[in-house]
Design a protein around this motif. Sequence first.
Motif: not given
Length: 377
Positions: A35-41, A188-191, A196-198, A209-210
Motif C-alpha cells: 500500500a502507498g507505493t509505486i510498483t512497476v511491471f 511529485r504527485l505520489q509524494s 497504491t500505484v501499479l 526511475r519511477v
Amino acid sequence: MARAWGARLIEFQSVTKAFDDGTVAVNDLDLTVEAGTITVFVGPSGCGKTTSLRMVNRMVEPTSGRVLVDGRDVRSADPASLRRGIGYVIQHAGLFPHRTVLDNVATVPLLAGWTRRRARSRAAELLEVVGLPEEVGRRYPAQLSGGQQQRVGVARALAADPPVLLMDEPFSAVDPVVREGLQDELLRLQSELDKTVLFVTHDIDEAVRVGERVAVFATGGVLAQYSEPPELLARPANDFVADFVGRDRGYRGLSFVAGAALRPDEVETVTVGAPGVVSGDEWLLALDEDRRPRGWLRPRATVAGPLSEQELEPGGSLHTLGLPLRGALDAALSSPSGRGVVVDRDGRAVGVVTAHQVLELLSTERAAADSEPEGGR
C-alpha cells in the motif's frame, strides 16, 4: 452496508490466465503490491504484465487464483463499482474527444453520483494539481499536446480520489523530454497523495526511475524477479533478467548511489558579454551574470568583441550537487571539455567533476559498504 475499498495492498495469489487457444498469458503469479507505493511491471511484449494489471479492475478475469484489493477478492465486487473506485490511465490518455477537458476529468465523479457543480470544481482543482493552467479545461482533447493529454488522463483517474491507480504504459507515446517531465510529475504527485500505484512499462529505465519495487516478467507470463531497483540492477536473479536489464545496468545503478560526498573542483570561468577574451590552453566555462552555465569556450580561442553564446560549445548536461552519481557521470561524459559542470539547487555553477572522480568515489563507497559488519546494513 458494503465496506468501502481502502488504500491497502494488492495481492496476486497463484494467479493464472490462459486463453481459449491455449496461450498462457500469466503463469501462477504470486506477488504483493504494498500500500502507498509505486510498483512497476516491466518486461518484453507478450509477457503478461498488462494482463496482470487488467485483472485488478476485472477487465480481464483470471483462469485460476485470486486477486485481492484491501484483502477482498475483486470478484466479490460489481465490475462497474470496482472500476469507479480504481483510477485507470492508459497510453494516449483515452479521452472522450467530444467533451471538454473539464468534463473529461469530471466523468467518474458524475458516474459516482456527484453533482455537476461539485464534479467540475474537483476537476478544476486536479488540473492545477497535474500542472495545467485553468484555461485548458475549456479546450477539447484534440487541441492539446500529447503531454497535456496524458496529464489530463492522470487528473481524470484521480478525480474520485481512488486509493489505487493503475497505469498501463501511460507515457510511452510521448517524446523523451515530455516523458521525463511526466515521470517527475508522477513522483511529485505520489509524494503528496500516497496512492497504491501499479505501473506497466516495457522500458527498464522508466521502471527503475519511477518504481519503488520492480517486477520483471519473462515471456510466458512468468515472474522472473521482484525487488527494489538497486537490488535488481546489482543482482539480477538469472540470465534473462540480466539480459533484459542490459549490460549497462552498472551505469543505471548510479541512479541509486548518493552523491553527497562528491567534491567539485574549481574551474576557470568567463562571463558572457565580457570583451577581449583569450582562453589560453584550457577550456573556459562561460557563465551568465547569475553564474548559470552557458557553455564552454575552446582552448586557444580569441574573442575581440563581447563574448556571445554563438562562440561557445554546448556544455552537455548539468549535475545538481547532492543528487545521485549517475547525473555527475553523465555530465562529465557529455561535456566537450571532459569536465561535467556541477550546479547548486538554483542552477548556479559550483565547480566541475571528471568521470575519473565519479568512478573513484563510487569505488570508495562500495569498498566502505563491503567492509561494514552485517548488522550495520
